[in-house]
Write a protein that holds these residues in place. Structure first.
Motif, short mmCIF file in Angstrom:
data_model
loop_
_atom_site.label_atom_id
_atom_site.label_comp_id
_atom_site.label_asym_id
_atom_site.label_seq_id
_atom_site.Cartn_x
_atom_site.Cartn_y
_atom_site.Cartn_z
N LEU A 1 -39.39 -47.61 43.77
CA LEU A 1 -39.13 -48.77 44.60
C LEU A 1 -39.24 -48.41 46.09
O LEU A 1 -39.71 -49.22 46.90
CB LEU A 1 -37.72 -49.30 44.29
CG LEU A 1 -37.45 -50.78 44.58
CD1 LEU A 1 -38.45 -51.68 43.85
CD2 LEU A 1 -36.03 -51.13 44.16
N ALA A 2 -38.84 -47.19 46.43
CA ALA A 2 -38.89 -46.76 47.83
C ALA A 2 -40.32 -46.78 48.37
O ALA A 2 -40.52 -46.91 49.59
CB ALA A 2 -38.31 -45.35 47.96
N ASN A 3 -41.31 -46.67 47.49
CA ASN A 3 -42.72 -46.67 47.91
C ASN A 3 -43.36 -48.05 47.82
O ASN A 3 -44.56 -48.20 48.09
CB ASN A 3 -43.52 -45.68 47.06
CG ASN A 3 -43.03 -44.26 47.24
OD1 ASN A 3 -42.56 -43.89 48.32
ND2 ASN A 3 -43.13 -43.45 46.20
N THR A 4 -42.59 -49.05 47.43
CA THR A 4 -43.14 -50.41 47.28
C THR A 4 -42.25 -51.43 47.99
O THR A 4 -42.22 -52.60 47.62
CB THR A 4 -43.26 -50.79 45.79
OG1 THR A 4 -41.97 -50.69 45.16
CG2 THR A 4 -44.25 -49.90 45.07
N MET A 5 -41.54 -50.99 49.02
CA MET A 5 -40.58 -51.86 49.70
C MET A 5 -41.24 -53.13 50.22
O MET A 5 -40.70 -54.23 50.08
CB MET A 5 -39.92 -51.10 50.85
CG MET A 5 -39.03 -49.94 50.40
SD MET A 5 -37.52 -50.48 49.56
CE MET A 5 -36.59 -51.13 50.93
N ASP A 6 -42.41 -53.01 50.84
CA ASP A 6 -43.07 -54.18 51.41
C ASP A 6 -43.58 -55.14 50.34
O ASP A 6 -43.75 -56.33 50.61
CB ASP A 6 -44.24 -53.75 52.30
CG ASP A 6 -43.77 -53.06 53.58
OD1 ASP A 6 -42.59 -53.23 53.92
OD2 ASP A 6 -44.58 -52.37 54.21
#
Length: 365
Positions: free
Chosen positions: A348-353
């Protein structure tokens, strides 16, 4: 309830964010759950929040509301009572919904499939419990449950209401982390599984399945566990926040506030006003628990004392622990093979946007 269902069908025909003059008309999806208490309170108490600068004025009770800011109408909200989170995702995908308060993992699954929505904030955390049927009323707490599973001669049956529901995702993650073998295959035996998860299709089926002893346990959001216990139809075994390891599942996301990318882009002021109202009312609900429970009781037809027994926190701020726990959903859904699209194999940290838009709320470091 019949009137609410009729209203839902009528609102399905309303064009997204149509304009009455220059006022956007936004369709807001709402499930019937104490997890969504702040919006119910905002509708029921209306002008009582006038001193905060933002409030709702009813045009048609429980159906249409004018969103007021300092005496000026900034949006019309048409309320759709949805059948559940999966229903909300479908309505978003079909262009029949603009905003919603519903299950966070279901919204993740929708985003994974390409539905153009963003999570705007939490409205609450916790408020999920495990129930047992009346045959096993002596099972209490994690130690009692794990001992029961260990002694069983076949996979223990745990019911849930939706494959993308928070209760199902949390309990599966916790059971796997504790070393229990989980399956959804009804043919499984004790040789290859400790727990059989049973899809009961909707919250309305949980109580009949428990009473008929089709399942030994089920997991559900408030107020279902509290209602079941108050009617003597089953027993609360534990709150899911009590699952091991200690503290890991506390302050865990369940529901979220969601909006379409289109609506947020076209009407950021109206969406911001809506979010401000929910933030104010969430805080009020925590500071006035009995009065909030009384309002929710009148809306849902559930006794006040039952509403008050639920272990729920209401807030819209995005905190580090809420985000850390939100990350767990993506990890668990990926581990279970339920993310197959845009979020497959991703943190999730890499797909925040792709997942979040927190512009309207406070984000703590």
């Amino acid at each position: 309830m019949k009137k609410l269902l009729v209203s839902t069908m009528l609102f399905m025909t309303v064009a997204s964010a149509s304009l009455a003059g220059e006022i956007p008309v936004l369709r807001v999806g709402l499930g019937i759950s104490t997890h969504l208490q702040p919006f119910m309170v905002a509708m029921a108490k209306g002008k009582d929040f006038k001193d905060s600068g933002v409030w709702l004025e009813p045009a048609v009770e429980k159906e249409k509301y004018d969103l007021m800011v300092n005496g000026v109408k900034t949006a019309r909200l048409n309320v759709l009572f949805t059948k559940g989170a999966a229903d909300s995702v479908s309505l978003f995908a079909q262009g029949h919904l603009d905003l919603a308060l519903n299950s966070f993992p279901a919204m993740l699954a929708g985003i994974d499939r390409g539905v153009k929505i963003k999570v705007l904030s939490p409205p609450q955390a916790d408020g999920i419990a495990m129930l047992s049927n009346n045959d096993i009323s002596d099972v209490k707490g994690w130690d009692g449950f794990s001992a029961y599973v260990g002694a069983a001669k076949r996979p223990v049956l745990i019911g849930y209401h939706s494959p993308t529901s928070a209760p199902k995702i949390v309990v599966e993650g916790a059971m796997q982390a504790s070393g229990f073998r989980i399956t959804g295959d009804a043919r499984a035996t004790k040789a290859n599984a400790d727990i059989l998860m049973v899809d009961l299709k909707s919250i309305s089926n949980l109580i009949p399945a428990l009473v008929a002893k089709q399942v030994e346990f089920c997991v559900a959001p408030a107020p279902t566990p509290e209602v079941v216990e108050s009617k003597g139809q089953g027993h609360i075994v534990l709150q899911l926040s009590e699952l091991p390891p200690a503290g890991r599942w506390a302050n865990f996301p369940c529901c979220c506030i969601t909006g379409t990318e289109k609506i947020v882009a076209e009407f950021p002021e109206a969406v911001g006003d809506y979010m401000k109202l929910l933030s104010i009312v969430a805080k009020w609900c925590m500071e006035n628990k009995h009065e909030a429970a009384t309002v929710t009781s009148e809306w849902m037809g559930v006794p006040v004392e039952v509403i008050e027994k639920a272990h729920i926190r209401f807030f819209t701020d995005v905190t580090p622990d809420w985000l850390a726990n939100a990350e767990m959903y993506a990890e668990i859904l990926n581990r279970l093979g339920q993310l197959t699209g845009k979020l497959k194999g991703k943190k999730l940290a890499n797909t925040m946007d792709q997942v979040f838009d927190f512009r309207f709320v406070t984000v703590s470091e």
